[in-house]
Design an enzyme around this catalytic site. Structure first.
Site, PDB file in Angstrom:
ATOM      1  N   TYR A  48      -0.559   5.457  -0.882  1.00 29.89           N
ATOM      2  CA  TYR A  48      -0.401   6.514  -0.919  1.00 29.89           C
ATOM      3  C   TYR A  48       0.609   6.959  -1.672  1.00 29.89           C
ATOM      4  O   TYR A  48       1.640   6.893  -2.113  1.00 29.89           O
ATOM      5  CB  TYR A  48      -1.520   7.428  -0.101  1.00 29.89           C
ATOM      6  CG  TYR A  48      -1.200   9.473  -0.556  1.00 29.89           C
ATOM      7  CD1 TYR A  48      -2.177   9.264  -1.154  1.00 29.89           C
ATOM      8  CD2 TYR A  48      -0.405   9.619  -0.263  1.00 29.89           C
ATOM      9  CE1 TYR A  48      -1.723  10.738  -1.596  1.00 29.89           C
ATOM     10  CE2 TYR A  48      -0.063  11.529  -0.523  1.00 29.89           C
ATOM     11  CZ  TYR A  48      -0.682  11.593  -0.987  1.00 29.89           C
ATOM     12  OH  TYR A  48      -0.725  13.171  -1.675  1.00 29.89           O
ATOM     13  N   ASP A  82       7.534   2.682  -4.103  1.00 30.45           N
ATOM     14  CA  ASP A  82       7.480   3.441  -3.228  1.00 30.45           C
ATOM     15  C   ASP A  82       7.705   4.081  -1.793  1.00 30.45           C
ATOM     16  O   ASP A  82       7.293   2.964  -1.138  1.00 30.45           O
ATOM     17  CB  ASP A  82       6.255   4.666  -3.237  1.00 30.45           C
ATOM     18  CG  ASP A  82       6.305   5.401  -2.769  1.00 30.45           C
ATOM     19  OD1 ASP A  82       7.175   6.276  -1.923  1.00 30.45           O
ATOM     20  OD2 ASP A  82       4.958   6.395  -2.847  1.00 30.45           O
ATOM     21  N   LYS A 110      10.870  12.586   1.464  1.00 33.28           N
ATOM     22  CA  LYS A 110      10.916  13.359   2.758  1.00 33.28           C
ATOM     23  C   LYS A 110      11.729  12.876   4.247  1.00 33.28           C
ATOM     24  O   LYS A 110      12.911  13.178   4.603  1.00 33.28           O
ATOM     25  CB  LYS A 110       9.595  13.599   3.646  1.00 33.28           C
ATOM     26  CG  LYS A 110       8.859  12.423   4.507  1.00 33.28           C
ATOM     27  CD  LYS A 110       6.945  12.519   4.502  1.00 33.28           C
ATOM     28  CE  LYS A 110       6.628  11.525   4.052  1.00 33.28           C
ATOM     29  NZ  LYS A 110       4.760  11.278   4.658  1.00 33.28           N
TER      30      LYS A 110
HETATM   31  N1  HOZ Z   1      -0.925  12.067   4.518  1.00 31.39           N
HETATM   32  C1  HOZ Z   1       0.068  12.504   4.671  1.00 31.39           C
HETATM   33  C2  HOZ Z   1       1.240  11.465   5.033  1.00 31.39           C
HETATM   34  N2  HOZ Z   1       0.669  10.067   5.382  1.00 31.39           N
HETATM   35  C3  HOZ Z   1       0.386  14.256   5.189  1.00 31.39           C
HETATM   36  C4  HOZ Z   1       0.956  14.900   5.905  1.00 31.39           C
HETATM   37  C5  HOZ Z   1       0.975  16.303   6.430  1.00 31.39           C
HETATM   38  O1  HOZ Z   1       0.053  16.542   6.774  1.00 31.39           O
HETATM   39  O2  HOZ Z   1       1.818  17.134   6.666  1.00 31.39           O
END
Ligand code: HOZ
Length: 426
Positions: A145, A240, A268
């Site tokens: 992702y 990434d 992040k």
């Molecule tokens: N799918 C995101 C992390 N891999 C979710 C992040 C979130 O909901 O803060």
């Protein structure tokens, strides 16, 4: 079972004003059922919900909290910034120091540009790759992702060499068709795709440890194929590292696995819990970004003083001993959960890279998304709720990683192992 009535009330109010009640879909608990606790505070390796229940936290804001919640260094740095101003939209010395810190630690990173999220970082890196190569196609991998930009919300087509299909309404087919989506860890699929389309591929983007389908390490032949095919065909290799940068090693997964990437995307983690992203890499590419070069990308809050100060304080606190400690704590947890699985009849396995890990409810290794999809999701849901009832919070999805911080001490780790032992018996 803990009383979570106040959280349930908040969820009802949230659903009236926020789509699905949440600002990011996985938080709604659709995959595990029930209603999520609303979090009020975090301290060290624990979080407290709106009903006053405490949980040992392995979500860690989905990765960035390497030092746990509210580390002194980060809160002090934020306090200091508040005395001078929260946003200027002009260059600041802090950004220079931050860029110097990132470039000093991330292999092959000569120049770096700050943005506000991982999504912006990957989107901008792809524009740079396309602008630099004059090509349109990109290659990504199923189960990786890279944020929610149109060209990256793409599912695999019907065969390895079929162009991608939109993975969400609203993603134009014309854009999805420029993305080829291949199975992760499949060197042969990558080779045949390059054989068919190599001269049109601007970039290959990949997670060097796949953290959005649990925790899947890259295999050696896959990494070799990625690097050699990109070199041979003049395509840009983009790692990434939004989850793995500064997490699995000081220089990220590219350092840990010795990968020669052209561009690296960060997110992040480098904000220490505040919203930030960055993309960086080789000077001949990065110097093509405006205003040094012709490829455009901009942002008012890019390099925001609060985010930069929090990120700098966290990166400064990640000393040489940090990764040894993270490795030891995560290995202790892995061993404990593995023993609890064996004691409770098997049918699950732990996969771990440094302080990232996942428990899969199947016996065989998970190498790609197709493997991850064969896991027993019903049992995952049962164990998830069993853990929460015993004061342990993991991500509400079988496809997310768990993160260990430097402040998960032996007491917390042993309590977590005991909770797993009981939850696995349910
Ligand atoms: N799918 C995101 C992390 N891999 C979710 C992040 C979130 O909901 O803060």
């Amino acid at each position: 079972m803990a009383d979570r009535r106040r959280s349930a009330e908040l969820m009802k109010r949230a659903e009236a004003r926020i789509p699905g009640g949440v600002n990011s879909p996985v938080r709604a608990w659709s995959a595990v059922g029930g209603s999520p606790p609303f979090i009020e505070a975090g301290e060290g390796c624990r979080v407290r919900d709106a009903d006053g229940n405490w949980y040992i936290d392995y979500i860690g804001s989905w990765g960035p909290l390497i030092l746990g919640h509210r580390p002194h260094a980060v809160t002090e740095a934020l306090r200091e910034v508040l005395e001078s101003g929260t946003s200027f939209g002009a260059p600041t010395e802090r950004e220079v120091v931050f860029a110097e810190t990132i470039c000093a630690r991330v292999p092959g990173c000569d120049l770096v540009r700050l943005v506000n999220s991982g999504t912006e970082a990957t989107m901008s890196a792809l524009r740079l790759a396309r602008g630099a190569t004059g090509r349109d196609l990109i290659v990504k991998f199923e189960g990786n992702y890279h944020g929610h930009s149109d060209g990256l919300l793409v599912a695999a087509g019907s065969g390895a060499e079929t162009l991608g299909q939109p993975d969400s309404p609203g993603v134009p087919a014309a854009i999805a068709n420029l993305t080829l989506s291949l199975p992760y860890n499949d060197a042969a699929a990558l080779e045949s795709t390059f054989a068919a389309h190599g001269d049109d591929i601007a970039a290959v983007i990949f997670e060097p440890v796949a953290g959005n389908m649990g925790c899947v390490p890259p295999e050696d032949d896959f990494l070799s194929a990625l690097q050699s095919l990109c070199r041979t065909h003049g395509s840009v290799l983009i790692a990434d590292e939004v989850m793995t940068g500064f997490r699995v090693a000081s220089g990220g997964a590219i350092e840990r696995f010795g990968i020669d990437a052209d561009l690296v995307c960060l997110g992040k983690v480098i904000g220490g819990g505040l919203p930030v992203g960055a993309y960086g890499g080789k000077a001949e590419l990065m110097s093509q970004m405006a205003p040094a070069g012709p490829i455009y990308q901009a942002g008012t809050l890019s390099g925001n003083p609060l985010a930069v100060a929090a990120g700098q304080a966290m990166l400064d606190a990640l000393g040489p001993g940090t990764y040894d400690r993270l490795e030891a704590s995560a290995a202790h947890l892995e061993a404990g959960i593995t023993a609890a699985i064996a004691k409770n009849g098997g049918g699950a396995r732990v996969q771990r890279v440094g302080s990232m890990m996942a428990v899969y409810f199947r016996d065989d290794p998970v190498r790609c998304l197709a493997d991850a999809r064969t896991c027993d999701l019903e049992r995952f849901g049962r164990v998830f709720h069993g853990l929460l009832d015993r004061g342990v919070s993991i991500a509400p999805s079988a496809y997310e990683a768990a993160f260990v911080s430097t402040v998960h001490d032996d007491e917390a780790l042993d309590a977590t192992i005991a909770a797993w032992d009981r939850a696995l018996a349910l």
